[in-house]
Design an enzyme around this catalytic site. Structure first.
Site, PDB file in Angstrom:
ATOM      1  N   ARG A  72      47.381  87.378  -7.755  1.00 48.93           N
ATOM      2  CA  ARG A  72      47.109  87.239  -6.502  1.00 48.93           C
ATOM      3  C   ARG A  72      46.216  88.772  -6.639  1.00 48.93           C
ATOM      4  NH1 ARG A  72      51.414  88.913  -3.884  1.00 48.93           N
ATOM      5  NH2 ARG A  72      50.521  91.164  -2.880  1.00 48.93           N
ATOM      6  N   TYR A  78      27.068  82.375  13.163  1.00 49.01           N
ATOM      7  CA  TYR A  78      28.736  81.704  12.600  1.00 49.01           C
ATOM      8  C   TYR A  78      29.925  81.795  14.011  1.00 49.01           C
ATOM      9  CZ  TYR A  78      31.869  78.869  10.417  1.00 49.01           C
ATOM     10  OH  TYR A  78      33.231  78.302  10.146  1.00 49.01           O
ATOM     11  N   ASP A 131      25.135  88.533   6.923  1.00 54.02           N
ATOM     12  CA  ASP A 131      25.488  87.095   6.815  1.00 54.02           C
ATOM     13  C   ASP A 131      24.569  86.714   5.553  1.00 54.02           C
ATOM     14  OD1 ASP A 131      26.692  84.664   6.127  1.00 54.02           O
ATOM     15  OD2 ASP A 131      28.087  84.030   8.214  1.00 54.02           O
ATOM     16  N   LYS A 187      28.373  76.611   1.148  1.00 52.64           N
ATOM     17  CA  LYS A 187      27.426  75.982   1.604  1.00 52.64           C
ATOM     18  C   LYS A 187      26.362  76.058  -0.011  1.00 52.64           C
ATOM     19  CE  LYS A 187      29.613  76.305   5.497  1.00 52.64           C
ATOM     20  NZ  LYS A 187      29.816  77.236   6.668  1.00 52.64           N
TER      21      LYS A 187
HETATM   22  C1  PLP Z   1      30.395  78.508   7.103  1.00 51.21           C
HETATM   23  C2  PLP Z   1      30.350  79.603   7.149  1.00 51.21           C
HETATM   24  C3  PLP Z   1      31.261  80.550   7.381  1.00 51.21           C
HETATM   25  C4  PLP Z   1      32.383  80.138   6.935  1.00 51.21           C
HETATM   26  O1  PLP Z   1      32.576  80.056   5.513  1.00 51.21           O
HETATM   27  P1  PLP Z   1      33.727  78.982   5.644  1.00 51.21           P
HETATM   28  O2  PLP Z   1      33.632  79.470   3.958  1.00 51.21           O
HETATM   29  O3  PLP Z   1      33.872  78.353   6.689  1.00 51.21           O
HETATM   30  O4  PLP Z   1      34.573  80.383   6.293  1.00 51.21           O
HETATM   31  C5  PLP Z   1      30.407  81.846   7.890  1.00 51.21           C
HETATM   32  N1  PLP Z   1      28.927  82.267   8.067  1.00 51.21           N
HETATM   33  C6  PLP Z   1      28.309  81.083   7.695  1.00 51.21           C
HETATM   34  C7  PLP Z   1      26.900  81.377   8.249  1.00 51.21           C
HETATM   35  C8  PLP Z   1      28.170  79.946   7.519  1.00 51.21           C
HETATM   36  O5  PLP Z   1      27.431  78.995   8.176  1.00 51.21           O
END
Ligand code: PLP
Length: 377
Positions: free
Chosen positions: A53, A105, A175, A200
């Site tokens: 962990r 998001y 982000d 993504k």
């Molecule tokens: C998908 C996404 C997140 C969250 O990510 P997860 O891997 O699904 O927890 C945060 N910010 C953006 C812009 C996203 O597209």
């Protein structure tokens, strides 16, 4: 083969980043290390790898790879939201002010409302893109920016907001999920912290959930690491290894995805039965020049357009042969959805969020054209 990383183009760096030097008989990318406990005799400080962990060599390799691309130290997480949580939850408390943009998001404002507001953190909404964010910086503790946004596909001037945030003594968190470090280096633009969902584009095969945090100042990572260890929001070794394996093709994937997205945006702009085509790569996009400068001339694989009604949008999605109806983006397979089905954003009932994959552009255009024609009904 020690990497003199500064000398190489990003397209080369993604291929080699985080790989060990050549060792006779060893693989080029070592496989995942599956471990709960590691052998740990005597002094526990003698190795970083004592318990799974806290540390894992497969994370270490991936983190050093992403650190090379972001140009700042990195920690990986079980998901993008785990990374978001590690940045916000341990560092904000009573009396602090978090500025949130008008579009980001949805999980981020939800987390802020559910976990930060009850703890006494003031949430301040900034309307109006870059100008709104700059105006909201006074008295802030932290400022959240997402660029490009989705599904709106707006572009925020990261350097301008960084200047305003820092003048107010606030931290700027970006982000960068849509852009990845290949299209946008937010730390170099002035961000203090970058968060990214690796689920993504970064990994790009729609087969895993992952996230990371990158920082300018290594000391900022201490609280993030302590949080990860205590809540255990750690990536699985197999996911971390898949991510490292996928990183090598990030540049070629993005190249094709960006080119396909632009081709489709142009095709859609030329049709009289499609409205509100959004893509930062179109010269008609209100912040095209900013996007070009901030994103190194590539504009991402995501676009949006309006088909007018729920019925037509659904008929279009049903008629596409090459496009999966799904809610994520960034994968090698083209994906789209009728965004209003979630009821989260102010988009039209017929608005389609489209993530371009790496298919042949001619096939993709033919499929979209046929589906648009069929959906006219
Ligand atoms: C998908 C996404 C997140 C969250 O990510 P997860 O891997 O699904 O927890 C945060 N910010 C953006 C812009 C996203 O597209």
């Amino acid at each position: 083969m020690p990497m003199r990383s500064g000398r190489h183009a990003p397209a080369t760096r993604v291929v080699h980043a985080g790989l060990p030097g050549p060792e006779q008989g060893a693989p080029i990318l070592p496989g995942p290390t599956f471990a709960g406990p590691y052998h740990l005799r005597g002094e526990p400080d003698s190795t970083p790898y004592g318990y799974g962990r806290y540390a894992n060599p497969t994370w270490t390799a991936l983190e050093s790879a992403i650190a090379e691309l972001e140009d700042g130290p990195v920690l990986t997480f079980a998901s993008g939201m785990a990374a978001v949580s590690a940045v916000l939850l341990p560092s904000l408390g009573r009396g602090d002010v978090l500025v949130l943009p008008d579009e980001c998001y949805g999980g981020v404002p939800a987390l802020a409302r559910e976990r930060l507001a009850p703890a006494g953190v003031q949430l301040r909404s900034a309307g109006g893109g870059t100008d709104g964010l700059m105006a909201a910086c006074a008295g802030a503790t932290a400022v959240w920016v997402e660029s490009p946004t989705n599904p709106g596909l707006d572009i925020v001037d990261i350097a301008a907001v960084a200047t305003a945030a820092h003048a107010a003594g606030a931290e700027l968190i970006v982000d960068g999920t849509l852009a990845t470090p290949l299209l946008q280096q937010a730390l170099a633009l002035g961000a203090d912290v970058v968060v990214c969902s690796g689920s993504k584009h970064l990994t790009g095969h729609s087969d895993l959930i992952l996230g990371y945090v990158a920082v300018r100042d290594a000391a900022r990572l201490d609280a993030v690491r302590a949080w990860r260890s205590s809540v255990g929001a750690v990536p699985g070794p197999f996911e971390a290894w898949l991510a490292h394996r996928s990183l090598a093709t990030l540049d070629v994937r993005l190249d094709r995805q960006c080119a396909n997205a632009l081709t489709l945006a142009e095709l859609l702009t030329g049709r009289d039965d499609v409205t509100d085509v959004r893509y930062p790569g179109l010269p008609s996009h209100p912040r095209h020049d900013l996007a070009a400068a901030q994103m190194h001339g590539r504009f991402g694989g995501m676009l949006g357009f309006d088909l007018g009604t729920e019925r037509r949008a659904q008929a279009f999605l049903d008629a596409c042969e090459l496009v999966a109806e799904a809610t994520s983006f960034g994968g090698v397979h083209s994906m789209a959805e009728r965004r209003a089905r979630w009821g989260l954003e102010a988009v039209g009932e017929g608005f389609i969020r489209f993530s371009a994959g790496v298919e042949d552009p001619g096939d993709l255009c033919a499929d979209i054209t046929a589906a648009l024609d069929a959906s006219r009904g």
